[in-house]
Design a protein around this motif. Structure first.
Motif, short mmCIF file in Angstrom:
data_model
loop_
_atom_site.label_atom_id
_atom_site.label_comp_id
_atom_site.label_asym_id
_atom_site.label_seq_id
_atom_site.Cartn_x
_atom_site.Cartn_y
_atom_site.Cartn_z
N MET A 32 0.81 -1.21 0.00
CA MET A 32 0.00 0.00 0.00
C MET A 32 0.85 1.27 0.00
O MET A 32 0.37 2.32 -0.40
CB MET A 32 -0.95 0.04 1.20
N ASP A 33 2.10 1.16 0.42
CA ASP A 33 2.94 2.36 0.42
C ASP A 33 3.62 2.60 -0.93
O ASP A 33 4.39 3.51 -1.09
CB ASP A 33 3.96 2.34 1.56
N ASN A 34 3.30 1.77 -1.92
CA ASN A 34 3.76 1.98 -3.29
C ASN A 34 2.56 2.35 -4.15
O ASN A 34 1.42 2.04 -3.80
CB ASN A 34 4.39 0.70 -3.87
N THR A 35 2.82 2.98 -5.27
CA THR A 35 1.73 3.21 -6.21
C THR A 35 1.39 1.87 -6.87
O THR A 35 2.22 0.97 -6.94
CB THR A 35 2.12 4.24 -7.27
N TYR A 36 0.16 1.76 -7.34
CA TYR A 36 -0.25 0.52 -8.00
C TYR A 36 -1.06 0.88 -9.24
O TYR A 36 -1.65 1.94 -9.33
CB TYR A 36 -1.07 -0.37 -7.05
N ALA A 96 -5.26 -2.09 -13.39
CA ALA A 96 -5.34 -3.23 -14.32
C ALA A 96 -4.37 -4.34 -13.90
O ALA A 96 -4.71 -5.53 -13.94
CB ALA A 96 -5.06 -2.78 -15.74
N GLU A 97 -3.18 -3.95 -13.47
CA GLU A 97 -2.20 -4.93 -13.02
C GLU A 97 -2.68 -5.65 -11.76
O GLU A 97 -2.49 -6.86 -11.60
CB GLU A 97 -0.86 -4.23 -12.76
N GLU A 98 -3.30 -4.90 -10.85
CA GLU A 98 -3.82 -5.52 -9.62
C GLU A 98 -4.95 -6.50 -9.93
O GLU A 98 -5.04 -7.56 -9.31
CB GLU A 98 -4.28 -4.46 -8.63
N LEU A 99 -5.79 -6.18 -10.90
CA LEU A 99 -6.85 -7.12 -11.30
C LEU A 99 -6.23 -8.38 -11.89
O LEU A 99 -6.70 -9.50 -11.60
CB LEU A 99 -7.80 -6.46 -12.29
N GLU A 100 -5.18 -8.23 -12.68
CA GLU A 100 -4.49 -9.41 -13.23
C GLU A 100 -3.92 -10.27 -12.11
O GLU A 100 -4.00 -11.50 -12.17
CB GLU A 100 -3.38 -8.97 -14.18
N LYS A 101 -3.34 -9.63 -11.10
CA LYS A 101 -2.80 -10.38 -9.95
C LYS A 101 -3.90 -11.18 -9.26
O LYS A 101 -3.70 -12.33 -8.85
CB LYS A 101 -2.13 -9.44 -8.95
N HIS A 102 -5.08 -10.56 -9.08
CA HIS A 102 -6.18 -11.24 -8.41
C HIS A 102 -6.68 -12.43 -9.22
O HIS A 102 -7.01 -13.48 -8.64
CB HIS A 102 -7.33 -10.26 -8.13
N THR A 103 -6.76 -12.30 -10.52
CA THR A 103 -7.23 -13.43 -11.32
C THR A 103 -6.15 -14.51 -11.46
O THR A 103 -6.47 -15.68 -11.60
CB THR A 103 -7.71 -12.97 -12.72
N TRP A 104 -4.89 -14.12 -11.39
CA TRP A 104 -3.76 -15.06 -11.44
C TRP A 104 -3.67 -15.89 -10.17
O TRP A 104 -3.36 -17.09 -10.21
CB TRP A 104 -2.48 -14.25 -11.66
N PRO A 155 -6.34 -0.34 7.28
CA PRO A 155 -5.82 1.01 7.03
C PRO A 155 -6.56 1.66 5.86
O PRO A 155 -6.99 0.98 4.92
CB PRO A 155 -4.35 0.78 6.67
N TRP A 156 -6.67 2.98 5.91
CA TRP A 156 -7.44 3.69 4.88
C TRP A 156 -6.85 3.50 3.49
O TRP A 156 -7.58 3.50 2.50
CB TRP A 156 -7.59 5.17 5.21
N THR A 157 -5.55 3.29 3.39
CA THR A 157 -4.96 3.09 2.07
C THR A 157 -5.44 1.79 1.44
O THR A 157 -5.61 1.72 0.21
CB THR A 157 -3.42 3.11 2.15
N PHE A 158 -5.69 0.77 2.25
CA PHE A 158 -6.22 -0.47 1.71
C PHE A 158 -7.70 -0.30 1.34
O PHE A 158 -8.17 -0.86 0.36
CB PHE A 158 -6.05 -1.65 2.67
N LYS A 159 -8.42 0.48 2.10
CA LYS A 159 -9.81 0.76 1.75
C LYS A 159 -9.88 1.49 0.41
O LYS A 159 -10.74 1.21 -0.43
CB LYS A 159 -10.50 1.56 2.85
N LYS A 160 -8.95 2.42 0.18
CA LYS A 160 -8.88 3.12 -1.11
C LYS A 160 -8.54 2.13 -2.23
O LYS A 160 -9.13 2.17 -3.31
CB LYS A 160 -7.86 4.25 -1.06
N TYR A 161 -7.59 1.24 -1.95
CA TYR A 161 -7.21 0.20 -2.91
C TYR A 161 -8.44 -0.63 -3.29
O TYR A 161 -8.69 -0.91 -4.47
CB TYR A 161 -6.14 -0.68 -2.28
N MET A 162 -9.24 -1.00 -2.29
CA MET A 162 -10.45 -1.77 -2.56
C MET A 162 -11.41 -0.97 -3.44
O MET A 162 -11.97 -1.53 -4.40
CB MET A 162 -11.13 -2.16 -1.25
N ASP A 163 -11.59 0.30 -3.13
CA ASP A 163 -12.47 1.12 -3.95
C ASP A 163 -11.97 1.21 -5.39
O ASP A 163 -12.75 1.11 -6.34
CB ASP A 163 -12.60 2.53 -3.37
N ASP A 164 -10.67 1.38 -5.56
CA ASP A 164 -10.09 1.50 -6.90
C ASP A 164 -10.13 0.17 -7.66
O ASP A 164 -10.65 0.09 -8.77
CB ASP A 164 -8.63 1.97 -6.82
N VAL A 165 -9.57 -0.86 -7.05
CA VAL A 165 -9.36 -2.14 -7.74
C VAL A 165 -10.64 -2.96 -7.78
O VAL A 165 -11.03 -3.47 -8.84
CB VAL A 165 -8.21 -2.93 -7.08
N TYR A 166 -11.30 -3.10 -6.66
CA TYR A 166 -12.46 -3.98 -6.61
C TYR A 166 -13.64 -3.41 -7.39
O TYR A 166 -14.39 -4.15 -8.02
CB TYR A 166 -12.83 -4.31 -5.17
#
Length: 193
Positions: free
Chosen positions: A43-47, A50-58, A74-85
């Motif tokens: 979460m402390d790196n940019t992501y 599309a790449e994260e979706l590929e990781k989830h399906t892989w 942590p709020w950064t993971f909640k943001k990740y969920m909003d973006d990726v999920y």
């Protein structure tokens, strides 16, 4: 087996993330020794979504390593969920919410496309273990860790995934037992993966 390890630690002045980083490194060591293929997200790196979706399906298994902040992720993971999920609702993770105007029998949340895949929450708490599952305890009133994280479990169920037992390190700031936690984590990974 393909495993995605998500380190959702967010740096704070009072918490540099050493424990969560160490647990990710231990998981890497254990799982690589089994010949598993690994990918990582922090979460402390940019992501890239599309790449994260590929990781989830892989991935066959997704492990979310997280400190518990204010009774949640942590709020950064909640943001990740909003973006990726949210981006994955077009079929990568689920086909919408599963319902259909043509088929009223389809239930809400049944549109997941990741059936056969599993996930695991690995959590670090300042709370002691005794605070959970005991109706005489003040804060959690008899509730357990998985009760507290019911919304996270439902997010993965929404994708059709099955849980692996949650792993928890308790009392990590006031009364840590880190070496014992590392040993328990290694046993947990060997038992479930």
């Amino acid at each position: 087996m393909n495993v995605l390890l998500i380190n959702s630690h967010q740096h704070y002045p009072f918490s540099e993330g050493k424990l969560n980083n160490s647990l990710v490194e231990l998981a890497k060591e254990v799982l690589e020794s089994k010949g598993y293929q690994l990918q990582f997200t922090r979460m402390d790196n940019t992501y890239d979504v599309a790449e994260e979706l590929e990781k989830h399906t892989w991935a066959d298994v997704i492990i979310v390593q997280a400190p518990v902040n204010w009774m949640g992720m942590p709020w950064t993971f909640k943001k990740y969920m909003d973006d990726v999920y949210t981006a994955g609702m077009g079929g990568e993770l689920c086909n919408g919410d599963g319902r259909s105007r043509d088929d009223a029998a389809r239930q809400y949340g049944s549109g997941g496309t990741l059936q056969g895949k599993r996930y695991m929450l690995s959590l670090t708490f300042n709370a002691p273990q005794a605070a959970f599952d005991d109706p005489d305890q003040y804060l959690f009133q008899g509730k357990g860790v998985d009760d507290l994280f019911f919304p996270m479990h439902m997010n993965f169920r929404f994708f059709g995934m099955e849980p692996i037992d949650t792993f928890v390190c308790y009392d990590v700031m006031k009364n840590p037992s880190i070496e014992q936690d590392f040993w328990r984590f290694q046993q947990h990974l060997n038992q479930h993966l």
